[in-house]
Design a protein around this motif. Structure first.
Motif, mmCIF file in Angstrom:
data_model
loop_
_atom_site.group_PDB
_atom_site.id
_atom_site.type_symbol
_atom_site.label_atom_id
_atom_site.label_comp_id
_atom_site.label_asym_id
_atom_site.label_seq_id
_atom_site.Cartn_x
_atom_site.Cartn_y
_atom_site.Cartn_z
ATOM 1 N N ARG A 64 28.459 -6.676 24.972
ATOM 2 C CA ARG A 64 29.258 -6.056 26.030
ATOM 3 C C ARG A 64 30.420 -5.395 25.306
ATOM 4 O O ARG A 64 31.233 -6.066 24.669
ATOM 5 C CB ARG A 64 29.758 -7.102 27.015
ATOM 6 N N LEU A 66 33.885 -3.431 25.216
ATOM 7 C CA LEU A 66 35.025 -3.414 26.123
ATOM 8 C C LEU A 66 35.916 -2.199 25.972
ATOM 9 O O LEU A 66 37.128 -2.285 26.094
ATOM 10 C CB LEU A 66 35.853 -4.691 25.924
ATOM 11 N N GLY A 67 35.333 -1.064 25.697
ATOM 12 C CA GLY A 67 36.124 0.155 25.678
ATOM 13 C C GLY A 67 36.071 0.867 24.355
ATOM 14 O O GLY A 67 36.154 0.253 23.302
ATOM 15 N N TYR A 71 34.633 7.877 25.125
ATOM 16 C CA TYR A 71 33.319 7.451 25.621
ATOM 17 C C TYR A 71 32.257 7.333 24.519
ATOM 18 O O TYR A 71 31.065 7.517 24.755
ATOM 19 C CB TYR A 71 32.832 8.378 26.743
ATOM 20 N N CYS A 93 31.675 0.038 29.041
ATOM 21 C CA CYS A 93 32.587 0.365 30.140
ATOM 22 C C CYS A 93 33.251 1.715 29.965
ATOM 23 O O CYS A 93 33.957 2.173 30.854
ATOM 24 C CB CYS A 93 33.648 -0.721 30.285
ATOM 25 N N GLY A 96 39.004 2.671 28.328
ATOM 26 C CA GLY A 96 39.767 1.663 29.046
ATOM 27 C C GLY A 96 40.979 2.234 29.768
ATOM 28 O O GLY A 96 41.321 3.404 29.621
#
Length: 122
Positions: A64, A66-67, A71, A93, A96
Motif C-alpha cells: 500500500r 501512501l503517496g 502521481y 493513493c 497526498g
C-alpha cells in the motif's frame, strides 16, 4: 516427487506503509528529505523499479503506497499491471494532502497536492 518437508512455506507478505518511488542514497550523514527535495521527479523512476524488484525479492507481494509526488505511484502501479515493470501488486493513493502550516524545517518543500485543514466552517 520432491521432499520439501524440511522447509516452511510462507505466503506473500503485505507491506502497508511504503513510498515505492522515494529513493535516497543510503550514505551515512546524508539527510533523506534533503536528498529527496533535490532530486528531479524524472530521476526517480529507475530507482523506483529497483525498489519494486527488491520488495518482491524480500517476499512482499502486495504494498500500500501512501503517496508519491506527481502521481508516480499510479504510473508505477500501471506499469506493473501491464507487465512492463516487475514489482508487487500496488494499492496507491496518488499525491497526498497537506495542512496549512509553516514547514518544520527551513527550505522543506511540501509535496504537490491539496490542502486539508479540516471541516469547512461557514
Amino acid at each position: 516427487m520432491i521432499d520439501l518437508s524440511k522447509y516452511t512455506g510462507l505466503p506473500g507478505l503485505i507491506d502497508v506503509h511504503t513510498h515505492m518511488t522515494m529513493y535516497t542514497d543510503e550514505t551515512p550523514g546524508e539527510p533523506m528529505l534533503k536528498q529527496f527535495d533535490q532530486q528531479p521527479a524524472g530521476g526517480r523512476g529507475v530507482p523506483g523499479s529497483q525498489r519494486a524488484m527488491r520488495t518482491l525479492e524480500a517476499g512482499v507481494t502486495t504494498v500500500r503506497d501512501l503517496g508519491a509526488d506527481q502521481y508516480m505511484d499510479i504510473a508505477m502501479r500501471d506499469l506493473i499491471n501491464r507487465g512492463e515493470m516487475i514489482g508487487p501488486r500496488m494499492f496507491v493513493c496518488g499525491t497526498g494532502c497537506n495542512v496549512t502550516n509553516t514547514p518544520y524545517k527551513a527550505g522543506l518543500i511540501h509535496l504537490a497536492g491539496g490542502i486539508a485543514d479540516g471541516v469547512r466552517k461557514c
